[in-house]
Design an enzyme around this catalytic site. Sequence first.
Site, mmCIF file in Angstrom:
data_model
loop_
_atom_site.group_PDB
_atom_site.id
_atom_site.type_symbol
_atom_site.label_atom_id
_atom_site.label_comp_id
_atom_site.label_asym_id
_atom_site.label_seq_id
_atom_site.Cartn_x
_atom_site.Cartn_y
_atom_site.Cartn_z
ATOM 1 N N CYS A 144 6.401 5.810 -10.132
ATOM 2 C CA CYS A 144 5.890 7.179 -10.249
ATOM 3 C C CYS A 144 5.284 7.697 -8.941
ATOM 4 C CB CYS A 144 4.854 7.258 -11.365
ATOM 5 S SG CYS A 144 5.523 6.919 -13.013
ATOM 6 N N ALA A 145 4.877 6.806 -8.052
ATOM 7 C CA ALA A 145 4.307 7.227 -6.765
ATOM 8 C C ALA A 145 5.373 7.619 -5.757
ATOM 9 C CB ALA A 145 3.444 6.110 -6.183
#
Length: 357
Positions: A144-145
Amino acid sequence: MPVIFSVGTAILPYKVSQAETKQYVKQLFASSFPHIDRLLHVFENGEIESRSFVKPLAWYGKRHRFAEKNDLYIESALRYGCEAIQACLNNPAFLAKPITYDEIEAIFYISTTGLATPSIEARIMNILPFSPHTKRIPIWGLGCAGGAAGIARAYEYCLAFPKAKVLVIAAEFCSLTFQPDDHSKSNFIGTSLFADGVACVCVAGDEAAVEAGRPHIIAAQSVLMPDSEDVMGWDIRGDGLFVVFSKDIPSFIRTWLRPQAQSFLQQHGLVFDDISHFIAHPGGKKVIAAYEEAFGIDKEKTNISFQVLKEFGNMSSATVCVVLEHFMKQPIPAGDYGLMVALGPGFSAEMILLRWE
């Protein structure tokens, strides 16, 4: 200061309501979870209304070998990666005239939901007419980063080459990692949350010709929490990727991320109250609430992230790019600051400080 020039997204073929998904999951898991009706509340509690997938729901109820799913990942990444690139380079909301393929010096390809060698951006270059000298930087494993990390790496590239225009492609097909025989609670929660999505962001150096009214990137910072590998990621087995997803993530935002973000802003003479726009990766409803508590911000500043979560679910790395596109379509006064934040495996955070000019 490098600038975020344009954003584009792909439209995936199967948009499904959360109510539909809930009923389908109930059929799949009814025999495995004796109290399934109690667990199904996560589908309403997350307040997601719809998500998009690359296959119809019925496809996911059958077992598929990892090789089959990965082939579909490559096929989907090519098709929808090209679509997102074309949307970015021709987006009339941001561009007075289209960006040409030969203007692009480098492509950062971000993903964590499939594997490909040659990597996806090389295959895309055989479809779209980029220069054969375009630099390729595939980045895998940031979860997700990854969207924020890709933009940060593009910013650093444009600091070194201020005349450059580069692309960041975030392509995630979380649905292809679904495991119908995984009866863990993490898999169940992931099934209520994750979705497919592809986005493309163009970042330009400060000597490239760009229009006004864009967010300029002032600084970026990566942070890793030591010894936190079990917080988020994949458990890789014979049948593919099995989700690892800790219930402690919201508490880490309150206790660990807050001082990291505070320190990052202080390096530039700022505090949380100076940030007018909060471009957060919406990991889930509880994650957004934790951001509000940790940073002392009201719901108005997380509204766009929440609306993206409601409409699209968590598309891993692509999600923060969609949030960014929504922000960029708004009229924002020159001089306003924004903070982009996304969390990923490691456990880690990517932060980018923006100012509209």
